[in-house]
Design an enzyme around this catalytic site. Structure first.
Site: not given
Ligand code: G3P
Ligand code: CA
Length: 269
Positions: A19-20, A46, A48, A61, A128, A130, A164, A257
Site C-alpha cells: 500500500h503506497r 499500489e 495513487d 495520495h 488508483e 484519485k 481501482q 503498509d
Molecule cells: O486504494 C485502497 C486504499 O488505498 C484506499 O484508501 O486513502 O489509502 O487511497 P487510500
Molecule cells: Ca489508494
C-alpha cells in the site's frame, strides 16, 4: 459495453499489495518505498495518481503536496518541474523518528512513467485514479502509458495492472476504453446485509472485485462478495491479528503498509 463478468480473475492466489509501497517502512509513493515492497515479495505495488498542471501523472495520495513533501499547494496548480524540486522523504523522518533514515532525505515525487521505467514488467501495479473529476483525461493518459510500457494484457488475467477507484464513473470510462483491464471498485462504506447483493451485482457489470474498508466489513460480507463471483481486497490491513481475520473470512488479498508482515501471516494459511 459491459463484460466484466466474463473476465477471469487476474490471479487465483492471495495477493499481497504494498500500500503506497512498503509505506510502513519508508516514505509513501517514493521509488524507494516501491522497491522495498518488492524486496518484501509484495505481488503488487499500489499507486495513487494525481495529475500536474502540465498533464503529467504522478504518484501521490493527496490532492496537495502539503503532507508528503516540504512544499505547499495543489498538484493541479503545479507543473512537474515545480513538483520535482520538492523533498518527498524528509517528512517521514520527522513523523517517524524511530524509522528515520538519511537515504529518505531528498527523495523525489515519481511520475507514473518513471515507476513503469524502473520496474517494467517485473511486478504488478494496483493503480488508483484519485479525484478523477479534478483531472479530465487522467484515464486516457493512464491507459496510454500502460500500453506504451506493455502492461496491458489481452484479458484480465494477463494484465500487469489492476485499476481501482472510489469513483464508479472513472472505472466505467476505463472499462469502455479497454474492457480487458481488471477493475476494482473501492468502497469506503460497503452496503452490508440484504442490500449487498444489489450493490455487488451492479459492480460486477464492470469490475472483477471490490476493495472495501476492512474496518467496515465482516465475514458474511466477504462470503457474499465471493458468492457473487467477485474478488475482495480490503484496505488497509496492518496488524497480524487483522490479517489473520481477513484470511479466515476468505479474502483474495489485502492492501497493507507492511507486506513483510503479511507475507509471513499468509504462510499460516
Ligand atoms: O486504494 C485502497 C486504499 O488505498 C484506499 O484508501 O486513502 O489509502 O487511497 P487510500
Ligand atoms: Ca489508494
Amino acid at each position: 459495453v459491459f463484460a466484466a463478468s466474463n473476465q477471469p480473475a487476474p490471479d487465483q492466489k492471495i495477493i499481497n499489495v504494498a500500500h503506497r509501497g512498503a509505506s510502513g517502512h519508508a516514505p509513501e509513493h517514493t521509488l524507494l518505498a516501491y522497491e522495498l515492497g518488492l524486496e518484501m515479495k509484495a505481488d503488487y505495488i499500489e499507486i495513487d495518481l494525481q495529475m500536474t498542471k502540465d498533464g503529467v501523472l504522478i504518484a501521490m495520495h493527496d490532492t496537495t503536496v502539503n503532507r508528503t513533501t516540504n512544499g505547499t499547494g495543489s498538484v493541479s496548480n503545479m507543473t512537474l518541474a515545480e513538483i520535482k524540486q520538492l523533498d518527498a522523504g524528509s517528512w517521514f523522518n520527522t513523523r517517524n523518528p524511530e524509522k528515520a533514515k538519511d537515504e529518505f532525505i531528498g527523495l523525489e515525487v515519481p511520475t507514473l512513467e518513471e515507476v513503469f521505467e524502473k520496474f517494467g514488467r517485473s511486478t504488478n501495479y494496483y493503480i488508483e485514479t484519485k479525484s478523477p473529476n479534478l483531472y479530465p483525461g487522467m484515464e486516457t493518459e493512464l491507459l496510454r502509458l500502460m500500453d506504451e510500457y506493455n502492461l496491458t494484457g489481452v484479458n484480465a488475467r494477463s494484465s500487469k495492472v489492476i485499476i481501482q477507484s472510489f469513483f464508479t464513473d472513472s472505472l466505467i470510462l476505463i472499462h469502455e476504453m479497454n474492457p480487458n483491464v481488471p477493475l476494482v471498485q473501492l468502497l469506503s462504506r460497503p452496503t452490508l446485509g440484504e442490500g449487498a447483493a444489489a450493490e455487488l451485482a451492479f459492480i460486477k457489470e464492470y469490475a472483477i472485485g471490490v476493495g472495501p474498508s476492512f474496518a467496515r466489513i465482516n465475514e458474511e460480507y466477504v462470503q457474499q462478495v465471493r458468492a457473487e463471483g467477485l474478488q475482495i481486497h480490503p484496505y488497509t490491513v496492518n496488524t497480524e491479528e487483522n490479517m489473520r481475520r481477513a484470511l479466515e473470512w476468505g479474502v483474495n488479498g489485502v492492501f497493507t503498509d507492511y507486506p513483510d508482515v503479511f507475507r509471513e501471516v499468509i504462510k499460516e494459511f
